[in-house]
Design an enzyme around this catalytic site. Structure first.
Site, PDB file in Angstrom:
ATOM      1  CB  VAL A  26      -0.943   0.012   1.218  1.00  0.00           C
ATOM      2  CG1 VAL A  26      -1.713   1.326   1.291  1.00  0.00           C
ATOM      3  CG2 VAL A  26      -1.906  -1.165   1.146  1.00  0.00           C
ATOM      4  CG  ASP A  55       9.104  -0.385   6.226  1.00  0.00           C
ATOM      5  OD1 ASP A  55       8.060  -0.524   5.581  1.00  0.00           O
ATOM      6  OD2 ASP A  55       9.514  -1.235   7.049  1.00  0.00           O
ATOM      7  NE  ARG A  60       9.389  -2.658   0.680  1.00  0.00           N
ATOM      8  CZ  ARG A  60       9.054  -2.881  -0.574  1.00  0.00           C
ATOM      9  NH1 ARG A  60       9.856  -3.607  -1.353  1.00  0.00           N
ATOM     10  NH2 ARG A  60       7.923  -2.412  -1.075  1.00  0.00           N
ATOM     11  CB  THR A 152      -8.179  -2.470   6.453  1.00  0.00           C
ATOM     12  OG1 THR A 152      -7.928  -2.070   5.110  1.00  0.00           O
ATOM     13  CG2 THR A 152      -9.621  -2.928   6.588  1.00  0.00           C
ATOM     14  CB  CYS A 292      -7.659  -7.579   1.618  1.00  0.00           C
ATOM     15  SG  CYS A 292      -6.362  -6.364   1.346  1.00  0.00           S
ATOM     16  NE  ARG A 363       0.992  -9.097   3.133  1.00  0.00           N
ATOM     17  CZ  ARG A 363       0.551  -7.841   3.176  1.00  0.00           C
ATOM     18  NH1 ARG A 363       0.736  -7.118   4.254  1.00  0.00           N
ATOM     19  NH2 ARG A 363      -0.088  -7.319   2.144  1.00  0.00           N
TER      20      ARG A 363
END
Length: 456
Positions: A26, A55, A60, A152, A292, A363
């Site tokens: 995202v 991050d 990463r 979310t 999600c 994931r």
């Protein structure tokens, strides 16, 4: 809505500094979009924003600094293109230049399938500490700090959990000293058609001023436009039901596939016939994983139970979809037994490990459940996936992922994920992969019909 309404916002935000907290599926596309958008989509006026990507994962950040994204969320060339006004960092001090903070960290569930808000709380603390430091040093004093959440979660998390953390750390008041917004992400990993800027963005704010500012900020980059919800809770609720609705529809066709399998009727052909009606919803049976659809319903369920409501439909849907991997393996065993194939010790080829097609995200992959179910029957497996991070799968789940299909003939093949590479397999190559008495169990409907295929 007239662009003139946002003249004040343009004046403030055309040269602002934006920090995106969390650089996953995202955060990274959002960060790159802000960095490469040089003129406001709404007003067509120039933008000169500084963008900072933060991050806590050092490896990463290191790979992103070298203009490489292993998740394939954006093209590597896009990262390189934005290098002059883009910073990647693990250093909290570097985000102190920002006056807008957008939090895009994961919101997983724990082993009890309850919401795990650890990442949200930690990110909020980092932002709270940063703006508190800015208040003390009188940095960015000409603009109220704006914190926007994209992660979310259930309705009420922003108001009841996040805002109190910021108020406590800063000793400042919401709306008076800082503003908060919520704009749920709608990223679809692996989808190159429905991208960030082509999907309408829901926006909201802690008061009218915050709502207007959040709405303008996204209007400046989102070509599809925005939908400005009247409250943060409405925006939070809209997001959590989007994926819960998909979960429900998939569970319905999964249950249909169980019924039709018993009746010896091919489910996919039934769906092809049914969708000729204009208002039939075209959902397909299969595994429901990912971060999600397989997660968000638990957030709604958790909040419902807090309010004394037992969400029976949501609970039943989760039970159906969570049990799909075991049911598929059970059906495979039945078909193998009918053909008198050896089961114990037989090697099964599994095509795909990511949670969806053409995507590196593994994931909450329900293929993991399938692997465990195969082990119960004494079956071995080899997994092929050209997208997922094989090193991460081995490190996190002790699962070996191969990039290419071995030169071997299998008694059973499971087409678990519909990657384009698997759809492109020729009939001749399917035959080379399969023993003469072998069977293909096709979850995604990608195999030629005249092969020994069983569809769910």
């Amino acid at each position: 809505m007239s662009a003139d309404r946002y003249e004040d916002e343009y004046r403030i935000f055309s040269q602002c500094s934006i920090a995106v907290i969390g650089l996953g599926y995202v955060g990274l596309p959002l960060l790159i979009t802000f960095a490469k958008t040089k003129s406001c989509v709404l007003t067509n006026k120039p933008l000169n924003r500084k963008v900072i990507g933060f991050d806590i994962n050092q490896s990463r950040v290191k790979e992103l600094k070298s203009h490489r994204d292993r998740t394939n969320s954006v093209e590597d060339s896009e990262i390189a293109e934005c290098r002059n006004n883009l910073i990647f960092t693990c250093n909290k001090n570097e985000i102190s230049e920002a006056n807008i903070f957008i939090i895009t960290v994961p919101t997983p569930i724990n082993e009890n399938k309850d919401p795990d808000l650890t990442f949200i709380k930690k990110a909020t603390e980092i932002v709270g500490e940063t703006i508190n430091k800015n208040f003390l040093e009188q940095k960015n004093s000409n603009i109220k700090p704006l914190i926007i959440y994209e992660s979310t979660f259930y309705p009420g998390v922003t108001d009841d959990i996040c805002i109190p953390i910021i108020e406590k750390i800063t000793n400042k008041k919401i709306n008076q000293d800082f503003l908060v917004g919520y704009s749920p992400e709608r990223i679809n990993p692996g989808d190159r058609k429905n991208t960030l800027t082509s999907i309408i963005k829901v926006t909201s704010g802690s008061n009218e001023e915050a709502s207007r500012k959040v709405d303008y900020l996204y209007k400046s980059i989102i070509k599809a436009g925005t939908h400005n919800a009247s409250s943060i809770k409405i925006a939070e609720a809209s997001k959590v039901i989007e994926n819960t609705q998909r979960d429900l529809n998939i569970a319905f066709v999964n249950e249909l596939s169980m019924i039709f399998k018993t009746l010896n009727i091919p489910t996919l052909e039934v769906l092809e016939a049914a969708k000729t009606k204009w208002n039939f919803l075209d959902f397909r049976p299969g595994l429901v994983g990912g971060h999600c659809i397989g997660i968000d319903p638990y957030y709604l369920k958790f909040k419902s139970k807090q309010m004394g409501i037992s969400p029976r439909l949501v609970s039943s849907v989760r039970q159906i979809n969570n049990g799909m991997a075991k049911w598929i393996v059970d059906q495979l065993i039945i078909e193998m037994a009918k053909r008198r194939l050896v089961i114990g010790g037989t090697k099964v080829l599994i095509l795909g490990y990511s949670y969806k097609e053409n995507c590196a995200d593994h994931r909450n992959s329900r293929v993991f459940d399938m692997i465990n179910a195969l082990k119960v029957y004494g079956l071995e497996n080899e997994i092929i996936d050209p997208y997922v991070d094989a090193e991460a799968c081995k490190r996190d789940y002790s699962i070996e992922i191969l990039r290419e299909i071995p030169n071997y003939r299998y008694s059973a093949i499971i087409a678990a994920v519909g990657h384009d590479e698997f759809k492109a397999i020729t009939i001749e190559n399917w035959k080379k992969m399969l023993k003469d008495d072998g069977i293909i169990f096709d979850i995604k409907g990608i195999c030629p019909k005249h092969l020994p295929v069983v569809n769910i």
